[in-house]
Scaffold this active site. Structure first.
Site, short mmCIF file in Angstrom:
data_model
loop_
_atom_site.label_atom_id
_atom_site.label_comp_id
_atom_site.label_asym_id
_atom_site.label_seq_id
_atom_site.Cartn_x
_atom_site.Cartn_y
_atom_site.Cartn_z
N PRO A 151 39.80 29.69 49.97
CA PRO A 151 40.24 30.37 48.47
C PRO A 151 39.21 30.14 47.21
CG PRO A 151 41.69 28.61 49.10
CD PRO A 151 40.82 28.79 50.00
N GLU A 177 42.87 20.20 52.87
CA GLU A 177 42.59 20.29 51.32
C GLU A 177 41.08 20.81 51.39
OE1 GLU A 177 44.51 20.22 48.76
OE2 GLU A 177 46.07 20.30 50.50
N ARG A 189 35.94 48.27 61.70
CA ARG A 189 36.04 49.69 61.45
C ARG A 189 35.16 50.28 60.76
NH1 ARG A 189 38.20 51.14 57.08
NH2 ARG A 189 39.92 52.82 58.09
N ASP A 221 37.85 56.26 53.16
CA ASP A 221 38.81 55.27 52.71
C ASP A 221 38.85 54.92 51.10
OD1 ASP A 221 39.39 54.77 55.30
OD2 ASP A 221 37.88 53.02 55.54
N1 ADE Z 1 42.22 30.14 53.11
C1 ADE Z 1 43.33 29.87 52.60
N2 ADE Z 1 43.56 30.84 51.41
C2 ADE Z 1 42.39 31.72 51.85
C3 ADE Z 1 41.94 33.01 50.83
N3 ADE Z 1 42.78 33.46 50.17
N4 ADE Z 1 40.86 33.29 51.54
C4 ADE Z 1 40.01 32.97 52.29
N5 ADE Z 1 40.46 31.72 52.98
C5 ADE Z 1 41.59 31.15 52.82
#
Ligand code: ADE
Length: 240
Positions: A87, A114, A151, A166
């Protein structure tokens, strides 16, 4: 294209790769996906792939050695585009999908716990996030990325124009679509779509796409309008 995925949950990928367009891409040999089970590269009695963080704190951190060992075992990995899913990565969007669809080989590491020992980062080309929310691991993001890329590979979709139409391909959201029946419980399909006038239909579609984008994604709209304005400006300058 070949995609190698490093994961601690290899089973998660079975159903996704065995259905719909991804299965067709694999069957047509346009796409090859290889899953690498990280625990196969771990050492010790418990085949540990994570450990407690230096400096304290909660959660566990993915260990460096199994990841690097796994990477070393992957054929072609040296030349491949290597990405970590987290994330905290930069945002994966349609433009990123288009760029990645041009690669010959991609390696995706599904982050977990983590996070991972930061020292792995220099063995990869970047870190990617699929959006501003936190999932339990990088497996679902890896599947999203594989799907979005697959795709775009020529020959994967039945109709080559589908991908071009798209949402996002033109920097705009897609326009609304309708199919039969033309009237359902007094709800009518917009007249113009039944007119057979393709110029008018295209104009209507563009207008709807612009309107939707302006309403739902103002930042995208602003970027698109800005781009068009500078294109027009360049044309004007070139014409002088
Ligand atoms: N791992 C956990 N959440 C994630 C996300 N939003 N994008 C990529 N990997 C992740």
């Amino acid at each position: 294209m070949k995609i190698d995925i490093i994961t601690i949950f290899p089973g998660m990928f079975d159903s996704v790769l065995n259905a719909s367009i991804l299965k067709r891409a694999v069957d047509k040999k346009k796409l090859k996906v290889k899953i690498h089970y990280l625990r196969d590269f771990a050492e010790g009695k418990h085949l540990q792939v994570d450990d407690s963080p230096y400096g304290g704190g909660c959660g566990m951190v993915m260990k460096l050695e199994p990841i690097l060992k796994c990477l070393k075992s992957i054929r072609g990995a040296k030349k491949a585009k290597k990405l970590i899913l987290t994330p905290a990565g930069s945002l994966f969007d349609q433009a990123a999908a288009v760029e990645l669809s041009k690669e010959k080989q991609i390696v995706l590491l599904c982050g977990h716990y983590e996070g991972y020992d930061e020292r792995v980062v220099k063995f990869f080309d970047g870190e990617l996030s699929i959006g501003d929310y936190v999932l339990t691991g990088g497996e679902l993001p890896a599947m999203v990325i594989v799907d979005a890329i697959a795709r775009l590979i020529p020959g994967v979709l039945g109709n080559e124009d589908s991908a071009k139409q798209d949402s996002f391909m033109d920097g705009l959201l897609d326009c609304p679509h309708y199919t039969k029946p033309a009237i359902y419980k007094k709800m009518k399909v917009p007249e113009v779509l039944l007119s057979g006038n393709h110029k008018k239909i295209n104009e209507w579609r563009m207008q709807e796409a612009l309107e939707r984008t302006r309403e739902r994604r103002p930042a995208l709209f602003k970027a698109k309008v800005g781009k068009e304005a500078s294109k027009a400006e360049n044309r004007k300058d070139g014409g002088i």
